[in-house]
Design an enzyme around this catalytic site. Structure first.
Site, PDB file in Angstrom:
ATOM      1  N   ASP A 100       0.810  -1.218   0.000  1.00  0.00           N
ATOM      2  CA  ASP A 100       0.000   0.000   0.000  1.00  0.00           C
ATOM      3  C   ASP A 100       0.844   1.270   0.000  1.00  0.00           C
ATOM      4  O   ASP A 100       0.309   2.376   0.034  1.00  0.00           O
ATOM      5  CB  ASP A 100      -0.928   0.001   1.222  1.00  0.00           C
ATOM      6  CG  ASP A 100      -0.171  -0.184   2.531  1.00  0.00           C
ATOM      7  OD1 ASP A 100       0.491  -1.225   2.677  1.00  0.00           O
ATOM      8  OD2 ASP A 100      -0.255   0.707   3.403  1.00  0.00           O
ATOM      9  N   TYR A 117      -0.702   1.173  15.837  1.00  0.00           N
ATOM     10  CA  TYR A 117       0.644   1.565  16.237  1.00  0.00           C
ATOM     11  C   TYR A 117       0.582   2.719  17.236  1.00  0.00           C
ATOM     12  O   TYR A 117      -0.257   3.613  17.096  1.00  0.00           O
ATOM     13  CB  TYR A 117       1.456   2.053  15.037  1.00  0.00           C
ATOM     14  CG  TYR A 117       1.531   1.087  13.889  1.00  0.00           C
ATOM     15  CD1 TYR A 117       2.504   0.095  13.849  1.00  0.00           C
ATOM     16  CD2 TYR A 117       0.632   1.176  12.828  1.00  0.00           C
ATOM     17  CE1 TYR A 117       2.584  -0.792  12.791  1.00  0.00           C
ATOM     18  CE2 TYR A 117       0.702   0.291  11.759  1.00  0.00           C
ATOM     19  CZ  TYR A 117       1.683  -0.691  11.749  1.00  0.00           C
ATOM     20  OH  TYR A 117       1.743  -1.562  10.696  1.00  0.00           O
ATOM     21  N   LYS A 127      -1.641  -6.132  13.556  1.00  0.00           N
ATOM     22  CA  LYS A 127      -0.297  -5.871  13.031  1.00  0.00           C
ATOM     23  C   LYS A 127       0.236  -4.648  13.759  1.00  0.00           C
ATOM     24  O   LYS A 127      -0.403  -3.588  13.775  1.00  0.00           O
ATOM     25  CB  LYS A 127      -0.378  -5.621  11.529  1.00  0.00           C
ATOM     26  CG  LYS A 127       0.884  -5.120  10.846  1.00  0.00           C
ATOM     27  CD  LYS A 127       0.631  -5.012   9.347  1.00  0.00           C
ATOM     28  CE  LYS A 127       1.791  -4.384   8.589  1.00  0.00           C
ATOM     29  NZ  LYS A 127       1.682  -2.908   8.554  1.00  0.00           N
TER      30      LYS A 127
END
Length: 277
Positions: free
Chosen positions: A27, A147, A178
């Site tokens: 991406d 994140y 992730k």
């Protein structure tokens, strides 16, 4: 109870059927610009598939351009979030696609990006929750890319923050998360132990350190897979690198999980800062 459709799609996300995953995010062409010349995309994809990648992650428009035969042995994950390096706030992510579009493209899963600690965290959390609801309705697996990033984050590799990120993903309805690796790397085992859902380690060492050795150490911490993009698609031989990483994830993961971290491994990677996949 998971719906049959989601169970089938989750199964397709692991070629070996062992619940472990090697994903290659592609991406970056939205966030940073072209990753390969336009006429080399099919070659890159075939190298990833033939090398043994379990899945690729792309945006919806890119998925429409694939030759029909390319993903014959590889799952398609459609990324629903976007931002660019040109933005006033690079940590702000917005939804640019939905679950229904991904279904029409034949996706096996979708992914959504959230930056905890960013100025737009509230909207990103709301978006993740809404997408999770649609995924539940349609039986679509959801990978949350969460994140600790933004002006309120001092250490994006703090194990406590990463454990928080994993639990945010789980609590808002994701099937796997992730996120970045903890530093020192042996503390990634704490993040995995605190996560109710499988953890995928994002990226790899940003220097010239050996990616395969790094991946072996990450899998030994208990992670259920790797999500590596830049280090793979910029490699002179993506096929060879994917083949080696696939062996680490699938063939070597069971052995690595039973082994304690050796002094050599921890010393090699205790100071590594993981790159962005």
């Amino acid at each position: 109870m998971l719906k049959t459709g989601k169970l089938l799609r989750l199964r397709r996300l692991s070629l070996a059927g062992d619940g472990r995953h090697l994903f290659v995010p592609l991406d970056h062409s939205v966030s940073d610009g072209p990753i390969v010349p336009a006429d080399k995309w099919d070659d890159l994809l075939r190298a990833l598939v033939d090398g043994g990648a379990d899945g690729i992650i792309v945006h919806k428009g890119r998925a429409r351009a694939f030759a029909p035969d390319i993903l014959k042995r590889c799952a398609l994950v459609v990324h629903l979030s976007a931002s660019t390096a040109c933005a006033a706030d690079v940590h702000a992510k917005v939804l640019v696609a939905d679950v229904e579009e991904a279904l029409r493209l034949g996706a096996d899963a979708v992914s959504v990006h959230v930056n905890l600690g960013s100025d737009t965290e509230a909207q990103q959390l709301a978006d993740l929750g809404a997408v999770a609801g649609s995924c539940d309705a349609w039986g679509m697996p959801l990978i949350a890319m969460v994140y600790p990033r933004g002006p309120r984050i001092d250490d994006p590799h703090d194990p406590a923050l990463l454990a928080h990120a994993a639990n945010v993903a789980a609590d808002l309805g994701a099937d796997m998360v992730k996120t970045s690796v903890a530093l020192p790397l042996e503390r990634m085992a704490e993040v995995v132990a605190d996560s109710p859902i499988p953890v995928l380690a994002a990226g790899g060492p940003p220097d010239d350190s050996d990616l395969v050795e790094y991946g072996t150490a990450v899998m030994a911490s208990g992670c259920r897979g790797l999500a590596v993009g830049r280090r793979i698609f910029s490699s002179p031989s993506p096929y060879a690198l994917v083949s080696r990483l696939s062996a680490v994830v699938h063939d070597g993961a069971g052995i690595a999980a039973e082994m304690s971290m050796t002094p050599t491994t921890t010393s090699n990677y205790s100071t590594i800062v993981a790159g962005v996949a």
